[in-house]
Design a protein around this motif. Sequence first.
Motif, mmCIF file in Angstrom:
data_model
loop_
_atom_site.group_PDB
_atom_site.id
_atom_site.type_symbol
_atom_site.label_atom_id
_atom_site.label_comp_id
_atom_site.label_asym_id
_atom_site.label_seq_id
_atom_site.Cartn_x
_atom_site.Cartn_y
_atom_site.Cartn_z
ATOM 1 N N LEU A 1 -88.290 50.852 -98.311
ATOM 2 C CA LEU A 1 -89.577 51.524 -98.136
ATOM 3 C C LEU A 1 -90.705 50.651 -98.691
ATOM 4 N N ALA A 2 -90.508 50.074 -99.873
ATOM 5 C CA ALA A 2 -91.517 49.184 -100.437
ATOM 6 C C ALA A 2 -91.729 47.958 -99.556
ATOM 7 N N LEU A 3 -90.661 47.499 -98.906
ATOM 8 C CA LEU A 3 -90.732 46.319 -98.049
ATOM 9 C C LEU A 3 -91.322 46.617 -96.678
ATOM 10 N N GLY A 4 -91.548 47.881 -96.370
ATOM 11 C CA GLY A 4 -92.125 48.238 -95.075
ATOM 12 C C GLY A 4 -91.156 48.046 -93.919
ATOM 13 N N ALA A 5 -89.881 48.349 -94.145
ATOM 14 C CA ALA A 5 -88.859 48.156 -93.114
ATOM 15 C C ALA A 5 -89.056 49.114 -91.945
ATOM 16 N N ARG A 6 -88.554 48.691 -90.784
ATOM 17 C CA ARG A 6 -88.554 49.513 -89.580
ATOM 18 C C ARG A 6 -87.118 49.685 -89.090
ATOM 19 N N LEU A 7 -86.848 50.846 -88.494
ATOM 20 C CA LEU A 7 -85.523 51.170 -87.982
ATOM 21 C C LEU A 7 -85.493 51.036 -86.470
ATOM 22 N N HIS A 8 -84.354 50.585 -85.959
ATOM 23 C CA HIS A 8 -84.055 50.640 -84.532
ATOM 24 C C HIS A 8 -82.851 51.566 -84.379
ATOM 25 N N THR A 9 -83.014 52.639 -83.620
ATOM 26 C CA THR A 9 -81.935 53.595 -83.407
ATOM 27 C C THR A 9 -81.489 53.546 -81.950
ATOM 28 N N THR A 10 -80.552 54.390 -81.603
ATOM 29 C CA THR A 10 -80.118 54.482 -80.217
ATOM 30 C C THR A 10 -81.185 55.096 -79.330
ATOM 31 N N ALA A 11 -82.258 55.633 -79.933
ATOM 32 C CA ALA A 11 -83.274 56.320 -79.137
ATOM 33 C C ALA A 11 -84.677 55.751 -79.286
ATOM 34 N N ARG A 12 -84.989 55.050 -80.391
ATOM 35 C CA ARG A 12 -86.383 54.670 -80.643
ATOM 36 C C ARG A 12 -86.475 53.646 -81.765
ATOM 37 N N LEU B 1 -88.879 53.132 -85.353
ATOM 38 C CA LEU B 1 -89.780 53.872 -86.220
ATOM 39 C C LEU B 1 -89.816 53.235 -87.602
ATOM 40 N N PRO B 2 -90.934 53.432 -88.338
ATOM 41 C CA PRO B 2 -90.970 52.976 -89.728
ATOM 42 C C PRO B 2 -89.946 53.737 -90.559
ATOM 43 N N LEU B 3 -89.364 53.074 -91.537
ATOM 44 C CA LEU B 3 -88.417 53.753 -92.413
ATOM 45 C C LEU B 3 -89.043 54.995 -93.040
ATOM 46 N N ALA B 4 -90.337 54.923 -93.364
ATOM 47 C CA ALA B 4 -91.005 56.071 -93.981
ATOM 48 C C ALA B 4 -90.899 57.322 -93.117
ATOM 49 N N ASP B 5 -90.836 57.144 -91.789
ATOM 50 C CA ASP B 5 -90.770 58.293 -90.889
ATOM 51 C C ASP B 5 -89.366 58.852 -90.762
ATOM 52 N N LEU B 6 -88.376 58.187 -91.361
ATOM 53 C CA LEU B 6 -87.019 58.715 -91.329
ATOM 54 C C LEU B 6 -86.883 59.931 -92.235
ATOM 55 N N TYR B 7 -87.724 60.002 -93.269
ATOM 56 C CA TYR B 7 -87.582 61.041 -94.296
ATOM 57 C C TYR B 7 -88.727 62.039 -94.241
ATOM 58 N N ARG B 8 -88.420 63.266 -94.644
ATOM 59 C CA ARG B 8 -89.431 64.319 -94.732
ATOM 60 C C ARG B 8 -88.993 65.331 -95.783
ATOM 61 N N LEU B 9 -89.960 65.925 -96.432
ATOM 62 C CA LEU B 9 -89.649 66.992 -97.388
ATOM 63 C C LEU B 9 -89.183 68.232 -96.631
ATOM 64 N N THR C 1 -88.865 72.053 -95.413
ATOM 65 C CA THR C 1 -89.827 73.141 -95.232
ATOM 66 C C THR C 1 -89.067 74.423 -94.928
ATOM 67 N N ASP C 2 -89.795 75.526 -94.898
ATOM 68 C CA ASP C 2 -89.159 76.800 -94.568
ATOM 69 C C ASP C 2 -88.574 76.780 -93.164
ATOM 70 N N ASP C 3 -89.173 75.988 -92.284
ATOM 71 C CA ASP C 3 -88.702 75.931 -90.895
ATOM 72 C C ASP C 3 -87.588 74.913 -90.678
ATOM 73 N N ASP C 4 -87.483 73.924 -91.567
ATOM 74 C CA ASP C 4 -86.494 72.863 -91.386
ATOM 75 C C ASP C 4 -86.090 72.331 -92.753
ATOM 76 N N ARG C 5 -84.849 72.590 -93.143
ATOM 77 C CA ARG C 5 -84.381 72.188 -94.481
ATOM 78 C C ARG C 5 -83.825 70.771 -94.494
ATOM 79 N N ASP C 6 -83.795 70.102 -93.343
ATOM 80 C CA ASP C 6 -83.280 68.736 -93.296
ATOM 81 C C ASP C 6 -84.289 67.775 -93.917
ATOM 82 N N VAL C 7 -83.793 66.726 -94.588
ATOM 83 C CA VAL C 7 -84.687 65.741 -95.210
ATOM 84 C C VAL C 7 -84.729 64.436 -94.431
ATOM 85 N N THR C 8 -84.056 64.372 -93.294
ATOM 86 C CA THR C 8 -84.182 63.220 -92.416
ATOM 87 C C THR C 8 -84.615 63.680 -91.032
ATOM 88 N N ALA C 9 -85.222 62.755 -90.290
ATOM 89 C CA ALA C 9 -85.814 63.100 -89.000
ATOM 90 C C ALA C 9 -84.997 62.600 -87.816
#
Length: 276
Positions: free
Chosen positions: A154-165, A167-175, A177-185
Amino acid sequence: MKLLRPESAEAAAAALGNGSVALAGGTELVPLLRDGIVQAEKLVELRDVVPRGISGTRIGAGTTLAELEADPEIPQALREACSLAASPQLRSMSTLGGNLLQATRCWYWRLKFPCYLHGGDVCNAKAGQHREHAIFGNERCASAHPSDPAAALLALGARLHTTARELPLADLYRLPTDDDRDVTALEPGELILELEVPQPEASVYLKAMDRARWSFALVGVAAARFGDDVRIALAGDVPIPWLLGSLDEATPLPKNAYKLQLARTLVERARQDVAA
C-alpha cells in the motif's frame, strides 16, 4: 471434499462458488477449514494457473513470501515485510496473493462469536478484550488486519491485476458496513493474478511485536519515498491496510491506547529512514 486442478486461471475462476473455494499455499485456508469458519465441498488448486515469480516491477500472486524476501530487486519495504511475517516454514508456503486476503486474527471472530464481521450487531472486542485490536477505523469493528506485505504494498502504491480488472491495491480493501461485512472488494470468482509494484527512491517496513520474531504486528509501519512524497501505511492496528493521513485520526480503546505511542515512534523512525 474434492480437489480440482483447472488448466487456466479463467477455468479456476469459473470453478469458484457453489461450495468451492480457492487453495493456494493453504496456510490461511486450512486452519479456517479445520475450525469450521470456512465451509467447502471443493478446493480449487491455483498452484499451476496463477503466475509465480518476479519480472521487473511485476510480481506473480503465486510467488511465496520466502521468494520475495530473498530477491534484491524487490523494494526494501516489501522484502522486510515478508521476512518479518510468520515463520520460515510458513513463508515458504504462503503466497503473496493469499497473504493479502488473510482474515483477521481477532479471537472473537475466530471463535465464531456473533460479532459484527459475522453479521451481528456489536463488536465484542470493543466491550471485551481488545489489547491487540485496531486504533484506527474501529467505529464498527475493531479487528486488526494481520498482513505485513499488504501495508508495504500500500505504501508502495502497488496495483493489482485480477481475472476481471486492474485496480489500485487500496481499492481491494474496505471497512465493513451494515450492508456489507466483507473487508475486501473482490467479486465472486475473481482471482488476483499479478501485482505491479513501483520502485521508490527509498522504503522501509518496521514492526512492533510481542515477540522478537514469528508474531503478528501490534503495529506495523511501511514508508516509501517517491521524490519528495512519502507514503505511510499501517498494519496490525487497523481493520484493513491503512494509508495514514494523520495520527490524530486514531481512536484508541481503553486497553490498546499504548498502540498509538508505538505508532508515533515507528512512523517517526520510518520517516527518518526514508528521508532524502
